[in-house]
Design a protein around this motif. Structure first.
Motif, short mmCIF file in Angstrom:
data_model
loop_
_atom_site.label_atom_id
_atom_site.label_comp_id
_atom_site.label_asym_id
_atom_site.label_seq_id
_atom_site.Cartn_x
_atom_site.Cartn_y
_atom_site.Cartn_z
N GLU A 170 0.83 -1.21 0.00
CA GLU A 170 0.00 0.00 0.00
C GLU A 170 0.87 1.26 0.00
N LEU A 171 2.01 1.20 0.67
CA LEU A 171 2.94 2.34 0.64
C LEU A 171 3.42 2.60 -0.78
N ARG A 172 3.64 1.54 -1.52
CA ARG A 172 4.11 1.69 -2.91
C ARG A 172 3.10 2.42 -3.79
N ASN A 173 1.82 2.38 -3.42
CA ASN A 173 0.77 2.98 -4.25
C ASN A 173 0.45 4.42 -3.88
N LEU A 174 1.09 4.96 -2.85
CA LEU A 174 0.81 6.33 -2.44
C LEU A 174 1.33 7.33 -3.45
N GLN A 175 0.59 8.40 -3.65
CA GLN A 175 1.04 9.48 -4.53
C GLN A 175 1.73 10.57 -3.72
N GLU A 176 1.21 10.87 -2.56
CA GLU A 176 1.77 11.92 -1.71
C GLU A 176 2.12 11.29 -0.36
N GLY A 177 1.74 11.96 0.73
CA GLY A 177 2.03 11.46 2.06
C GLY A 177 1.17 10.26 2.43
N ALA A 178 1.36 9.78 3.65
CA ALA A 178 0.72 8.55 4.11
C ALA A 178 -0.65 8.77 4.75
N LYS A 179 -1.15 9.99 4.73
CA LYS A 179 -2.43 10.28 5.37
C LYS A 179 -3.56 9.34 4.91
N PRO A 180 -3.67 9.01 3.60
CA PRO A 180 -4.73 8.09 3.19
C PRO A 180 -4.63 6.71 3.86
N LEU A 181 -3.41 6.24 4.08
CA LEU A 181 -3.23 4.95 4.77
C LEU A 181 -3.69 5.04 6.22
N PHE A 182 -3.36 6.13 6.87
CA PHE A 182 -3.76 6.31 8.26
C PHE A 182 -5.29 6.40 8.38
N GLN A 183 -5.92 7.01 7.41
CA GLN A 183 -7.39 7.09 7.43
C GLN A 183 -8.00 5.72 7.16
N LYS A 184 -7.47 5.02 6.19
CA LYS A 184 -8.01 3.70 5.82
C LYS A 184 -7.86 2.69 6.95
N HIS A 185 -6.75 2.72 7.65
CA HIS A 185 -6.45 1.73 8.70
C HIS A 185 -6.51 2.35 10.10
N ARG A 186 -7.38 3.30 10.28
CA ARG A 186 -7.47 4.06 11.53
C ARG A 186 -7.48 3.17 12.77
N ALA A 187 -8.19 2.06 12.72
CA ALA A 187 -8.31 1.18 13.88
C ALA A 187 -7.00 0.45 14.21
N GLN A 188 -6.07 0.41 13.28
CA GLN A 188 -4.81 -0.30 13.49
C GLN A 188 -3.66 0.63 13.88
N VAL A 189 -3.94 1.91 13.99
CA VAL A 189 -2.89 2.89 14.26
C VAL A 189 -2.67 3.04 15.77
N LYS A 190 -1.43 2.97 16.17
CA LYS A 190 -1.05 3.25 17.55
C LYS A 190 -0.42 4.64 17.55
N LEU A 191 -0.93 5.52 18.41
CA LEU A 191 -0.39 6.87 18.52
C LEU A 191 0.55 6.95 19.71
N LEU A 192 1.71 7.49 19.48
CA LEU A 192 2.73 7.62 20.50
C LEU A 192 2.81 9.08 20.93
N GLN A 193 2.46 9.34 22.18
CA GLN A 193 2.48 10.71 22.69
C GLN A 193 3.92 11.19 22.82
N ARG A 194 4.22 12.34 22.20
CA ARG A 194 5.56 12.91 22.23
C ARG A 194 5.47 14.39 22.58
N PRO A 195 6.57 14.96 23.09
CA PRO A 195 6.55 16.37 23.48
C PRO A 195 6.31 17.29 22.28
N GLU A 196 5.49 18.30 22.50
CA GLU A 196 5.19 19.24 21.42
C GLU A 196 6.42 19.97 20.90
N ARG A 197 7.46 20.09 21.71
CA ARG A 197 8.68 20.78 21.27
C ARG A 197 9.36 20.07 20.10
#
Length: 185
Positions: free
Chosen positions: A137-164
């Motif tokens: 699926e990465l190979r088929n992207l035209q721009e950034g990975a946002k479409p993959l994150f939207q498509k697989h939203r339930a499989q995404v783990k978010l890692l909290q990091r400092p805003e700095r």
């Protein structure tokens, strides 16, 4: 995987070559990736690749030139997957985010999820991690990975990091903010 193949079109100069705290912007990202010690560091180059190569000549990293960099970030994802398809996962960081820490990359490498991204306050942003089964699926992207994150939203783990750590150098104003951050350290 350090993505350094952008056209830098919103800046008057090549942003990855701009000085920041005594060294080019690109060197900050590559040194961070090397310091993280989580695996092979690969840099995808585009605009002014030969000049960027000279900046990285003493860094322990593999350099890949993306001849199609003007077509968008998707071409860099394809280059990465083509060169590293045997890896169990890939972490992508942007070369123009000089404040990402080695610790962030280390923590991302430990996330056991199909996809992982960083969460800075209220903003989801790179670096990001993808397990091998998502490489096609990465190979088929035209721009950034946002479409993959939207498509697989339930499989995404978010890692909290400092805003700095969140500052993407896209404009001259972003660059001035980065200079200011280094001067108050």
């Amino acid at each position: 995987m350090v993505l350094a193949a952008g056209a830098s079109s919103r800046m008057p100069e090549h942003k990855l070559l701009l000085p920041l705290d005594g060294k080019p912007v690109l060197l900050h990202a590559v040194e961070t990736a090397v310091q993280a010690g989580i695996g092979k560091v690969v840099v995808v180059l585009g605009r002014e690749a030969s000049t960027l190569r000279s900046v990285l000549k003493h860094q322990p990293c593999m350099l890949i030139e993306n001849p199609d960099f003007k077509t968008g970030m998707g071409s860099s994802f394809r280059m990465a997957v083509d060169h590293l398809q045997d890896c169990s996962s890939l972490i992508f960081m942007l070369a123009d985010m000089p404040f990402v820490s080695p610790e962030t990359l280390q923590l991302l490498s430990e996330v056991d999820a199909p996809m992982a991204s960083c969460w800075y306050g209220e903003v989801q942003a790179p670096p990001v991690k993808f397990q091998q089964h998502l490489f096609p699926e990465l190979r088929n992207l035209q721009e950034g990975a946002k479409p993959l994150f939207q498509k697989h939203r339930a499989q995404v783990k978010l890692l909290q990091r400092p805003e700095r750590e969140l500052l993407d150098l896209d404009t001259p104003e972003d660059y001035q903010r980065a200079i200011s951050r280094f001067s108050v350290r």
